[in-house]
Design an enzyme around this catalytic site. Structure first.
Site, short mmCIF file in Angstrom:
data_model
loop_
_atom_site.label_atom_id
_atom_site.label_comp_id
_atom_site.label_asym_id
_atom_site.label_seq_id
_atom_site.Cartn_x
_atom_site.Cartn_y
_atom_site.Cartn_z
N CYS A 99 3.55 -12.75 4.44
CA CYS A 99 2.65 -11.61 4.18
C CYS A 99 2.67 -11.20 2.71
CB CYS A 99 3.10 -10.44 5.07
SG CYS A 99 2.33 -8.87 4.70
N CYS A 147 3.27 -7.44 2.09
CA CYS A 147 4.67 -7.12 2.37
C CYS A 147 5.53 -7.39 1.13
CB CYS A 147 5.20 -7.96 3.53
SG CYS A 147 4.36 -7.69 5.09
#
Length: 105
Positions: free
Chosen positions: A34, A37
């Site tokens: 991600c 993230c």
């Protein structure tokens, strides 16, 4: 990999580190793949360092703890949940500023 200020959460330690914690805990539901993230990680580290006596921040990889992610209906990452006394008190998804993260508590 979490920094020194961030607790690495797993299926094995989630109950102890989050649900039974005396301090409020922010769980960062994230994934290695991600991009947002990864962008959020240094901001979380700053918040964790500045507030280590007030609350705990933990990172949970949804690919490694699928049952927990499913239990909390995580459908996108990053998703951040604040737990107090084992209960979810706040939840937001997506990239946030340091001020927005601290305001979640």
């Amino acid at each position: 990999m979490a920094s020194a200020n961030i607790v690495t959460l797993t299926a094995a330690n989630f109950a102890e580190k989050v649900l039974q914690s005396k301090l409020p805990v922010m769980v960062d539901f994230s994934a290695e793949w991600c991009g947002p993230c990864k962008m959020l990680a240094p901001i979380l580290d700053q918040v964790a360092e500045a507030n280590k006596d007030k609350f705990v921040i933990g990172k949970l990889d949804i690919d490694q703890a699928r049952d927990i992610a499913a239990n909390y209906r995580i459908s996108s990452v990053p998703t951040l949940m604040v737990f107090k006394n084992g209960e979810v008190t706040n939840q937001r998804s997506g990239l946030m500023s340091k001020r927005d993260l601290e305001a979640m508590f």
